[in-house]
Design a protein around this motif. Structure first.
Motif, PDB file in Angstrom:
ATOM      1  N   LEU A  43       0.830  -1.205   0.000  1.00 40.80           N
ATOM      2  CA  LEU A  43       0.000   0.000   0.000  1.00 40.80           C
ATOM      3  C   LEU A  43       0.865   1.257   0.000  1.00 40.80           C
ATOM      4  CD1 LEU A  43      -2.914  -0.847   2.485  1.00 40.80           C
ATOM      5  CD2 LEU A  43      -3.120  -0.373   0.043  1.00 40.80           C
ATOM      6  N   CYS A  44       1.912   1.245   0.795  1.00 38.89           N
ATOM      7  CA  CYS A  44       2.826   2.393   0.827  1.00 38.89           C
ATOM      8  C   CYS A  44       3.478   2.615  -0.533  1.00 38.89           C
ATOM      9  CB  CYS A  44       3.903   2.187   1.891  1.00 38.89           C
ATOM     10  SG  CYS A  44       3.268   2.212   3.588  1.00 38.89           S
ATOM     11  N   LEU A  45       3.920   1.526  -1.158  1.00 38.29           N
ATOM     12  CA  LEU A  45       4.524   1.632  -2.483  1.00 38.29           C
ATOM     13  C   LEU A  45       3.514   2.115  -3.517  1.00 38.29           C
ATOM     14  CD1 LEU A  45       6.693  -1.623  -2.508  1.00 38.29           C
ATOM     15  CD2 LEU A  45       7.490   0.733  -2.278  1.00 38.29           C
ATOM     16  N   SER A  46       2.259   1.653  -3.393  1.00 38.40           N
ATOM     17  CA  SER A  46       1.201   2.088  -4.304  1.00 38.40           C
ATOM     18  C   SER A  46       0.948   3.586  -4.162  1.00 38.40           C
ATOM     19  CB  SER A  46      -0.080   1.309  -4.007  1.00 38.40           C
ATOM     20  OG  SER A  46      -1.182   1.835  -4.731  1.00 38.40           O
ATOM     21  N   ILE A  47       0.919   4.082  -2.913  1.00 36.02           N
ATOM     22  CA  ILE A  47       0.699   5.515  -2.673  1.00 36.02           C
ATOM     23  C   ILE A  47       1.832   6.338  -3.274  1.00 36.02           C
ATOM     24  CG2 ILE A  47       0.597   7.278  -0.868  1.00 36.02           C
ATOM     25  CD1 ILE A  47      -0.819   5.126   0.888  1.00 36.02           C
ATOM     26  N   ILE A  48       3.063   5.904  -3.051  1.00 34.50           N
ATOM     27  CA  ILE A  48       4.223   6.631  -3.594  1.00 34.50           C
ATOM     28  C   ILE A  48       4.172   6.643  -5.122  1.00 34.50           C
ATOM     29  CG2 ILE A  48       6.736   6.590  -3.817  1.00 34.50           C
ATOM     30  CD1 ILE A  48       6.792   5.382  -0.970  1.00 34.50           C
ATOM     31  N   TYR A  49       3.869   5.484  -5.719  1.00 34.41           N
ATOM     32  CA  TYR A  49       3.813   5.376  -7.186  1.00 34.41           C
ATOM     33  C   TYR A  49       2.775   6.328  -7.772  1.00 34.41           C
ATOM     34  CZ  TYR A  49       2.697   3.351 -11.743  1.00 34.41           C
ATOM     35  OH  TYR A  49       2.434   3.170 -13.091  1.00 34.41           O
ATOM     36  N   ASN A  50       1.566   6.328  -7.199  1.00 29.92           N
ATOM     37  CA  ASN A  50       0.495   7.152  -7.749  1.00 29.92           C
ATOM     38  C   ASN A  50       0.710   8.637  -7.503  1.00 29.92           C
ATOM     39  OD1 ASN A  50      -1.462   5.338  -9.024  1.00 29.92           O
ATOM     40  ND2 ASN A  50      -1.645   4.427  -6.999  1.00 29.92           N
ATOM     41  N   PHE A  51       1.329   8.994  -6.375  1.00 35.04           N
ATOM     42  CA  PHE A  51       1.599  10.407  -6.129  1.00 35.04           C
ATOM     43  C   PHE A  51       2.623  10.938  -7.125  1.00 35.04           C
ATOM     44  CE2 PHE A  51      -0.819  10.348  -2.272  1.00 35.04           C
ATOM     45  CZ  PHE A  51      -1.098  11.682  -2.011  1.00 35.04           C
ATOM     46  N   PHE A  52       3.607  10.140  -7.475  1.00 35.65           N
ATOM     47  CA  PHE A  52       4.574  10.569  -8.482  1.00 35.65           C
ATOM     48  C   PHE A  52       3.939  10.626  -9.869  1.00 35.65           C
ATOM     49  CE2 PHE A  52       7.975   9.660  -5.406  1.00 35.65           C
ATOM     50  CZ  PHE A  52       8.811  10.741  -5.659  1.00 35.65           C
ATOM     51  N   LYS A  53       3.087   9.650 -10.183  1.00 32.21           N
ATOM     52  CA  LYS A  53       2.518   9.580 -11.530  1.00 32.21           C
ATOM     53  C   LYS A  53       1.453  10.640 -11.769  1.00 32.21           C
ATOM     54  CE  LYS A  53       0.523   6.450 -14.923  1.00 32.21           C
ATOM     55  NZ  LYS A  53       0.198   5.056 -15.273  1.00 32.21           N
ATOM     56  N   TYR A  54       0.511  10.800 -10.831  1.00 33.60           N
ATOM     57  CA  TYR A  54      -0.627  11.699 -11.037  1.00 33.60           C
ATOM     58  C   TYR A  54      -0.525  12.996 -10.234  1.00 33.60           C
ATOM     59  CZ  TYR A  54      -2.806   7.690 -13.281  1.00 33.60           C
ATOM     60  OH  TYR A  54      -3.083   6.639 -14.102  1.00 33.60           O
ATOM     61  N   TYR A  55       0.675  13.365  -9.847  1.00 35.97           N
ATOM     62  CA  TYR A  55       0.867  14.604  -9.092  1.00 35.97           C
ATOM     63  C   TYR A  55       0.336  15.806  -9.870  1.00 35.97           C
ATOM     64  CZ  TYR A  55       3.309  18.584  -7.022  1.00 35.97           C
ATOM     65  OH  TYR A  55       3.602  19.789  -6.460  1.00 35.97           O
ATOM     66  N   ASN A  56      -0.396  16.680  -9.173  1.00 36.34           N
ATOM     67  CA  ASN A  56      -0.926  17.919  -9.755  1.00 36.34           C
ATOM     68  C   ASN A  56      -1.792  17.635 -10.991  1.00 36.34           C
ATOM     69  OD1 ASN A  56      -1.247  20.703  -9.719  1.00 36.34           O
ATOM     70  ND2 ASN A  56       0.469  21.057 -11.101  1.00 36.34           N
ATOM     71  N   PHE A  57      -2.637  16.617 -10.905  1.00 33.27           N
ATOM     72  CA  PHE A  57      -3.498  16.235 -12.036  1.00 33.27           C
ATOM     73  C   PHE A  57      -4.565  17.304 -12.268  1.00 33.27           C
ATOM     74  CE2 PHE A  57      -6.994  14.328 -14.234  1.00 33.27           C
ATOM     75  CZ  PHE A  57      -6.446  13.378 -15.068  1.00 33.27           C
ATOM     76  N   LYS A  58      -4.638  17.784 -13.510  1.00 36.69           N
ATOM     77  CA  LYS A  58      -5.647  18.761 -13.912  1.00 36.69           C
ATOM     78  C   LYS A  58      -6.273  18.322 -15.238  1.00 36.69           C
ATOM     79  CE  LYS A  58      -3.382  22.809 -11.836  1.00 36.69           C
ATOM     80  NZ  LYS A  58      -2.818  24.147 -12.103  1.00 36.69           N
ATOM     81  N   MET A  59      -7.578  18.463 -15.317  1.00 36.69           N
ATOM     82  CA  MET A  59      -8.295  18.212 -16.563  1.00 36.69           C
ATOM     83  C   MET A  59      -9.267  19.358 -16.778  1.00 36.69           C
ATOM     84  SD  MET A  59     -11.407  17.056 -17.970  1.00 36.69           S
ATOM     85  CE  MET A  59     -12.227  16.042 -16.735  1.00 36.69           C
ATOM     86  N   TRP A  60      -9.197  19.978 -17.943  1.00 33.67           N
ATOM     87  CA  TRP A  60     -10.136  21.052 -18.250  1.00 33.67           C
ATOM     88  C   TRP A  60     -10.546  20.994 -19.716  1.00 33.67           C
ATOM     89  CZ3 TRP A  60      -4.933  21.783 -17.870  1.00 33.67           C
ATOM     90  CH2 TRP A  60      -4.282  22.541 -18.840  1.00 33.67           C
ATOM     91  N   ALA A  61     -11.572  21.744 -20.039  1.00 37.51           N
ATOM     92  CA  ALA A  61     -12.138  21.676 -21.386  1.00 37.51           C
ATOM     93  C   ALA A  61     -12.756  23.006 -21.766  1.00 37.51           C
ATOM     94  CB  ALA A  61     -13.188  20.568 -21.460  1.00 37.51           C
ATOM     95  N   ASP A  62     -12.779  23.259 -23.074  1.00 39.67           N
ATOM     96  CA  ASP A  62     -13.556  24.370 -23.607  1.00 39.67           C
ATOM     97  C   ASP A  62     -14.651  23.782 -24.485  1.00 39.67           C
ATOM     98  OD1 ASP A  62     -12.278  23.645 -25.980  1.00 39.67           O
ATOM     99  OD2 ASP A  62     -10.750  25.202 -25.777  1.00 39.67           O
TER     100      ASP A  62
END
Length: 467
Positions: free
Chosen positions: A234-253
């Protein structure tokens, strides 16, 4: 415009490293043979000459790899002996991806991938440029397609930001937990093979010791290791996802979608809404329990790199999911009937799993009779899987959208545009035909020459009058 541009010199380094990786095994064997045949000194000289030749070849290949942005197209040429030329109209561009690895961020470089949505891989262009040149090229391409390049804050566009809290939840209830388990297995092998030279530790010894202890002690030790394994993964999963999806933003016009994320390896995607062919709403077994969803999209050129998903939003609740679909993908609103399998098909989702269990239990019984009792745990697992597959299976169609739902532990709901469907196939066995049942298979136009979606054991009259 109309100026020759080449890849950054860092691309030459990438190509050289890739060549070494591809031929390292062959090179080691060849050097070993040369040393035994002609001696060490001559082998070193020959190897040095070959390395110089390879460097010169890679340099010439880098020089011959260039592109020109014209008024209405982008021209690319590469090759030394076999020259390949391609010219792509700018209005055919489907997706523009910008990524930055850690090394590229140090040298202020970025990689831009331009995809036309064609199934032919030759229609995909990838360049490594200075960060400023990458942004300039992106702006030229987007401006030609009348796509705005403002950030959501600048233009007050509709946008969504993934919080650290939801990223933590995603790490805990998504399948990324298994990535942590995989890293632990690698670590265990490392401890056994290398680390024991410094510390007298061998994880395999603990497993062998279990056979000599009493059954209750064995259970306690196994439970301890299982809990420790889950916590570490679980700790490794948290570290992996925080590095991969850090500052995730999705927007659209009104016309386009933009997605940014990543800590070490930054990603930046831009693509047309109208070129999205489908939306997938996915749930792991824990997501089904806690009512969370992962949104992915079907768009050629997005998510086709190794290890990448065509992610739209990693995790959201039902309210946020509905808000995203309503405000960004209004054309994917499904208004038709959702058809479930008849109740008399319940056993069809189970019988193959019962056969698998019976074979497994028989093998366990012949190896050691006590093991046959443990197979009932496997039977319970298979029964739950079959029950969830029956519960989750669904199919429906309206004038514009095909709705499909399938799988058990990893539930997937798909909303597919009918005009993006290559074909629909109805297949059935003799027994299904007698009950008026069939399996529906949809082949969707995608970068992999047609992606197939299938649902099973539904009434055979659900697709009439659509095509």
């Amino acid at each position: 415009m109309n100026k020759i541009e080449r890849n950054h010199i860092l691309r030459l380094f990438y190509d050289f490293i890739n060549m070494i990786k591809n031929f390292i095994f062959f090179a080691i064997i060849s050097i070993g043979v040369l040393i035994t045949k002609i001696g060490l000194i001559k082998s070193i000289l020959i190897s040095a000459i070959l390395i110089i030749v390879i460097i010169l070849y890679q340099f010439l290949a880098w020089r011959k790899n260039f592109f020109i942005v014209k008024t209405n197209s982008i021209y690319h040429e590469e090759g030394i002996f076999s020259i390949k030329k391609i010219e792509i109209p700018l209005d055919r561009i489907n997706t523009i991806d910008i990524s930055q690895k850690l090394l590229e961020r140090i040298f202020k470089v970025a990689t831009i991938k331009i995809d036309t949505g064609d199934t032919n891989k030759d229609s995909e262009l990838k360049f490594t440029l200075d960060k400023d040149k990458t942004e300039t090229l992106k702006n030229i391409l987007l401006k030609n397609q009348n796509i705005t390049t403002n950030t959501p804050e600048e233009d007050n566009q509709l946008y969504y930001i993934l919080s650290s809290k939801h990223l933590l939840i995603y790490s805990l209830i998504s399948n990324s937990l298994f990535k942590g388990l995989g890293l632990l297995l690698v670590a265990q092998q490392f401890l056994d093979d290398y680390f024991k030279a410094f510390i007298n530790i061998n994880t395999s010894d603990y497993i062998n010791k279990l056979q000599k202890d009493k059954i209750y002690n064995n259970i306690k030790i196994i439970l301890f290791f299982v809990i420790a394994l889950i916590l570490i993964s679980l700790c490794l999963s948290i570290i992996y996802n925080f590095f991969k999806y850090y500052n995730f933003k999705m927007w659209a016009d009104e016309k386009n979608i933009y997605i940014n994320y990543g800590a070490l390896n930054k990603k930046n995607y831009s693509f047309y809404k109208e070129k999205v062919k489908g939306i997938h709403i996915k749930q792991t077994i824990l997501m089904q329990c806690f009512k969370f969803f992962t949104l992915e999209i079907e768009s050629i050129g997005y998510g086709d790199e190794e290890g990448e998903k065509s992610i739209l939003y990693p995790i959201c609740n039902a309210s946020l999911k509905n808000h995203i679909l309503k405000n960004i993908f209004e054309e994917f609103q499904y208004t038709g009937q959702i058809n479930k399998p008849p109740k008399n098909t319940y056993f069809r989702f189970l019988y193959k799993k019962f056969i698998l269990w019976a074979v497994t239990a028989a093998i366990c019984f012949f190896i050691k009779p006590k093991f046959a009792l443990l197979s009932f745990i496997f039977l319970l697992f298979l029964f739950i899987m079959g029950h969830l597959e029956f519960k989750n299976t669904a199919f429906g169609m309206d004038k514009n959208i095909i709705y499909m739902c399938c799988h058990g532990f990893n539930k997937t709901q798909s909303l597919l545009k009918i005009n993006a469907v290559q074909s629909m196939t109805l297949s059935y066995s003799y027994f299904q035909y007698n009950k008026g049942l069939c399996n529906y298979s949809i082949i969707l136009h995608s970068s992999s020459f047609g992606k197939t979606f299938q649902v099973k054991n539904l009434k055979n009259n659900l697709s009439r009058g659509i095509f």
